[in-house]
Write a protein that holds these residues in place. Structure first.
Motif: not given
Length: 343
Positions: A233-234, A223-224, A126-127, A95-97
């Motif tokens: 935007y992430v 995503v390493f 999460i953020a 969930g892209y953090w």
């Protein structure tokens, strides 16, 4: 792509991309064929919510809350009625953090339960409430609780998996030199005597041997390298600097070295990407798999999951048996490894 014969891609090339191209490459929903971004997200949400309700209808489950110092560990445990030596599958959601939670992982625990595998799904903050460093610490605490539970139950093996951001959190948590570090003096490690002697001055914590239950790692759509995300935007709610992004990247040589110090090199590893992941996502997986092999991990499989995208690779797990069969068989192999090592 076979890891052993993969091309040298020491530079991923993202530095040359415009902001717009970076956002396109790192927007997984834009790479799903014949669907709009909103439709992709809506389909994922609808599917996983429906499937987890159905799975919870026949898999005994409960939420466990424990404390690790001043940190609270929350996880859902599925299948505690299974035999004590049942292998354990630990999952960290993506969930892209900044999106999703432990209730948005679909019905994967259903077929795993039917295969005799205990499933644990970890929670993290999460953020924007949490930052990535905090999330890594929470996942590390969660893993420690999972290892303790495995030890208590007598689980034959633990396999830990993470999807998307969850893959980064998993690998960073396992790179810890704290409670998860392995005592190099023990015979399980394949490192040499010099390494064992150098670690003697840094005695491991009393809980460190629990990580010996870890026999497999699965990183899905990971995503390493976080640096490409900094200008996109992430990063708006994450607020990472370039320095922080590199420090938190599993692909960072220091983090790779720390992983080798923490996780035995005979641990089986699968790095999986979706057929319809973006080129940059795929390249990240290829390079990370190559670096793991160069770091001494001999059993690293790089897999592309056919006819899947970044979202369906998870949401379809309980509907299409190909990738689920791969995961189940991988856990069984890890369990057999463990039984032989305990013999």
């Amino acid at each position: 792509v076979d890891v052993a014969t993969a091309p040298d891609i020491s530079c991923l090339g993202w530095e040359r991309f415009s902001k717009e191209e970076l956002e396109r490459q790192y927007s997984p929903s834009m790479w799903v064929p014949l669907m709009t971004t909103s439709d992709v997200i809506s389909l994922y949400d609808t599917t996983v919510q429906k499937d987890i309700i159905e799975a919870r209808g026949f898999v005994p489950w409960a939420t466990r809350t424990t404390a690790d110092g001043d940190r609270k560990v929350v996880m859902d445990v599925y299948g505690e009625d299974l035999p004590g030596d049942a292998p354990m599958f630990v999952f960290i959601h993506g969930g892209y953090w900044q999106y999703l939670n432990k209730d948005m992982v679909g019905g994967m625990m259903g077929p795993l339960y039917q295969a005799g595998i205990l499933t644990l799904v970890l929670s993290y903050t999460i953020a924007p409430e949490g930052n990535i460093q905090q999330m890594v610490a929470e996942v590390r605490s969660g893993l420690q609780e999972c290892f303790k539970l495995a030890e208590k139950r007598g689980s034959s093996a633990v396999v830990a998996a993470g999807w998307s951001a969850g893959a980064q959190l998993l690998l960073q948590a396992l790179s810890s030199k704290g409670d998860l570090a392995v005592d190099k003096r023990a015979p399980h490690s394949r490192r040499g005597a010099a390494s064992s002697q150098s670690s003697a001055a840094n005695a491991p914590s009393k809980n460190s041997d629990n990580i010996r239950r870890l026999k497999g790692i699965i990183a899905i759509g990971g995503v390493f390298d976080l640096r490409p995300l900094v200008s996109t935007y992430v990063n708006d709610p994450l607020k990472l600097t370039s320095t922080e992004a590199w420090r938190l990247s599993p692909i960072n040589p220091q983090n790779l070295e720390d992983l080798v110090d923490s996780v035995p090199q005979d641990t089986r590893i699968v790095i999986a990407a979706a057929e319809y992941d973006s080129p940059q996502f795929k390249l990240q997986s290829v390079k990370y798999a190559m670096l793991l092999r160069q770091g001494g991990y001999s059993d690293v499989e790089l897999q592309t999951v056919a006819a899947s995208d970044h979202f369906s690779i998870i949401s379809d797990l309980c509907h299409h048996d190909s990738f689920m069969a791969t995961i189940t068989e991988f856990i069984r192999r890890c369990s057999n490894d463990a039984k032989h090592s305990y013999a």
